[in-house]
Every structure is written in C-alpha cells, then in structure tokens.
Design a protein around this motif. Structure first.
Motif, PDB file in Angstrom:
ATOM      1  N   SER A   3       0.904  -1.359   0.022  1.00  0.00           N
ATOM      2  CA  SER A   3       0.020  -0.007   0.087  1.00  0.00           C
ATOM      3  C   SER A   3       0.924   1.239  -0.025  1.00  0.00           C
ATOM      4  O   SER A   3       0.691   2.252  -0.701  1.00  0.00           O
ATOM      5  N   GLN A  59     -14.530   2.656  -5.131  1.00  0.00           N
ATOM      6  CA  GLN A  59     -13.372   1.710  -4.475  1.00  0.00           C
ATOM      7  C   GLN A  59     -13.145   1.649  -3.002  1.00  0.00           C
ATOM      8  O   GLN A  59     -13.101   0.701  -2.548  1.00  0.00           O
ATOM      9  N   LEU A  60     -13.421   3.162  -2.507  1.00  0.00           N
ATOM     10  CA  LEU A  60     -13.081   3.029  -1.188  1.00  0.00           C
ATOM     11  C   LEU A  60     -14.422   2.371  -0.293  1.00  0.00           C
ATOM     12  O   LEU A  60     -14.415   1.756   0.690  1.00  0.00           O
ATOM     13  N   GLY A  63     -13.869  -1.233  -0.407  1.00  0.00           N
ATOM     14  CA  GLY A  63     -12.746  -1.692   0.528  1.00  0.00           C
ATOM     15  C   GLY A  63     -13.386  -1.750   2.092  1.00  0.00           C
ATOM     16  O   GLY A  63     -12.813  -2.616   2.566  1.00  0.00           O
ATOM     17  N   THR A 177      -9.278  -6.892  -4.584  1.00  0.00           N
ATOM     18  CA  THR A 177      -8.757  -5.686  -5.375  1.00  0.00           C
ATOM     19  C   THR A 177      -8.728  -5.810  -6.921  1.00  0.00           C
ATOM     20  O   THR A 177      -7.856  -6.794  -7.331  1.00  0.00           O
ATOM     21  N   MET A 182      -7.833   0.017 -10.793  1.00  0.00           N
ATOM     22  CA  MET A 182      -6.691   0.999 -10.072  1.00  0.00           C
ATOM     23  C   MET A 182      -5.940   1.678 -11.059  1.00  0.00           C
ATOM     24  O   MET A 182      -5.373   2.528 -10.954  1.00  0.00           O
ATOM     25  N   ILE A 224      -7.632   2.162   0.088  1.00  0.00           N
ATOM     26  CA  ILE A 224      -8.073   1.032  -0.678  1.00  0.00           C
ATOM     27  C   ILE A 224      -7.266  -0.133  -0.664  1.00  0.00           C
ATOM     28  O   ILE A 224      -7.921  -1.388  -0.504  1.00  0.00           O
ATOM     29  N   ASN A 228      -8.621  -3.654   1.656  1.00  0.00           N
ATOM     30  CA  ASN A 228      -8.855  -4.822   0.790  1.00  0.00           C
ATOM     31  C   ASN A 228      -7.770  -5.822   1.129  1.00  0.00           C
ATOM     32  O   ASN A 228      -7.877  -7.102   0.749  1.00  0.00           O
TER      33      ASN A 228
END
Length: 251
Positions: A3, A59-60, A63, A177, A182, A224, A228
C-alpha cells in the motif's frame, strides 16, 4: 506492491503530471490559450474529474465493505470455535484430543495471520490444511449412546463450517482488489493533474496546492489497498475475538 509503494507511485505520477503541465505550457504557442480554449479544456477535465471521484469513492466503499466483512468473519469464526469446543466438552473426556487439536488449530491461525502478535508455540502439524486434523479426530470418536452420536454429528458439521469459512475468507481477500480498475484510476489522476497544471500559473502557492492534492489522492489509494488486505497491511482486522476464544478452549 504494498500500500505504501502504491501510494508513493500515485503521488509521484499525480504531482509529476501537474509539474509537467506547468512547465510544458511555455513550449506551446501563445495563441493556443485563448479563453474559449481554456473553457473547453476545463469542461473536459471537469467531466474526467467527476468520473474519477465517483470511481474512487466506489473503490473506497468496496474496500470498507471488505474490511468490515472480514472483521465480522473473525468474530463469527471465534464464536463457532467456542461452540464446537463446548460440544466436544459435552461429549466427554474421549473428545479431549479433538479439543486440543482445535486449540492448536486456532493458535496456528493466529500465528500465521497475525505474526506480530505471536502467541504460544503451536504443535499443529504443518500438513494440516484448514483443520483437517481436528475433523479426523472427531471422526475417530466412537459414540456409546444416542447423545454422543448426536454430539459427534453436530461437531462434524461445525468443523466443516469452520473450514469453509476459512477458505471462503481467503478467497474473498484474493479477489477483492481490482488491479485493472486501479490502473485506470491512476492514469486518470495523472491526466487530471497534468491538465490542471497546464491551466495554472507557475508560482509556489500553486505548486504547494498541487502537492497537497496529490498527497490526498495517494492517501485514498493507500486506504483502498489497506482495506482490501485486512490481514496483511498496516491497518489490519483485530484478532481480539479469536484470542478471547482461545482462553476457553480445551479447558
């Protein structure tokens, strides 16, 4: 990539795109930057920014759902483990080896998933996959009456449920993910910052604001990835339910 590495990459591309836009403006013909041109560019960038914000928020949200689901799975697994141990305890002293195997199974799981919170050493066999040894020990029990037969049947069903939960949880993490998504988001962020830089004046206030905005966007990507990967990142699901359950196993 971790990350932190992803967030650094996103910051570098976003801020780098802004700087590229700012410093490439001087190489473009002066007549290219009429007010009408700027208006059309702002309209296109505004559309792309709206799409980027929507995709990033989805996406957030996804997650966060994944993270919450994994924490709920840990709590549910802990409750099932405790109930299985109670069923085996009610079966009688003959089930003690199965209870010990269950306890070692939980210790091994804690050591594997939360290595920084190392618990006592486990004697769980390395070849045991998802509680197979515990299941086999329950299967080997020889009931003497109807009550023990019923409890053995219940224990076998619960052992299967626990194994299914572990594999299902692991499968959910591996597929949570969306990497291509992304990549598209990072490309959009770079284009957006480059377009903003192209239209912005070149001064330290603007450069600083671009740096802060790029840092905020990279922070979103950091969250994110972290949410995940709830069992391997800096932000991880709590092991407290399983550690609390361990206190009552095989006692």
């Amino acid at each position: 990539m971790t990350s932190v590495e992803i967030s650094v990459l996103v910051f570098s591309l976003s801020f780098g795109g802004a700087m590229l836009g700012i410093y490439s403006r001087q190489f473009l013909p002066t007549g290219e930057f009429k007010e009408e041109t700027k208006t059309h560019v702002r309209t296109g960038v505004g559309l792309l920014t709206s799409m980027f914000a929507l995709l990033l928020s989805l996406q957030l949200s996804s997650g966060r759902t994944t993270f919450d689901t994994q924490e709920q799975d840990v709590a549910l697994l802990a409750s099932k483990v405790v109930m299985l141990d109670l069923v085996l305890a009610h079966y009688g002293p003959e089930a003690q080896p199965a209870r010990e195997s269950l306890r070692n199974n939980v210790i091994d799981l804690l050591n594997h998933v939360w290595p920084k919170e190392r618990s006592e050493a486990s004697s769980w066999a390395p070849g045991d996959r998802g509680g197979v040894e515990t299941y086999n020990k329950i299967q080997e029990l020889s009931p003497k009456d109807d009550n023990q037969r019923s409890e053995r049947s219940i224990a076998l069903g619960m052992a299967v449920d626990i194994g299914q939960m572990r594999w299902k949880s692991a499968s959910r993490i591996r597929s949570s993910t969306a990497v291509p998504l992304m990549i598209v988001e990072v490309a959009w962020a770079t284009i957006i910052f480059a377009s903003f830089g192209l239209l912005a004046p070149r001064n330290w206030a603007v450069i600083l604001s671009f740096a802060v905005c790029a840092l905020a966007v990279s922070g979103g990507f950091f969250l994110i990835v972290e949410m995940n990967t709830p069992f391997s990142g800096l932000i991880h699901a709590s092991s407290a339910p399983l550690r609390d359950a361990l206190k009552y196993l095989a006692r």
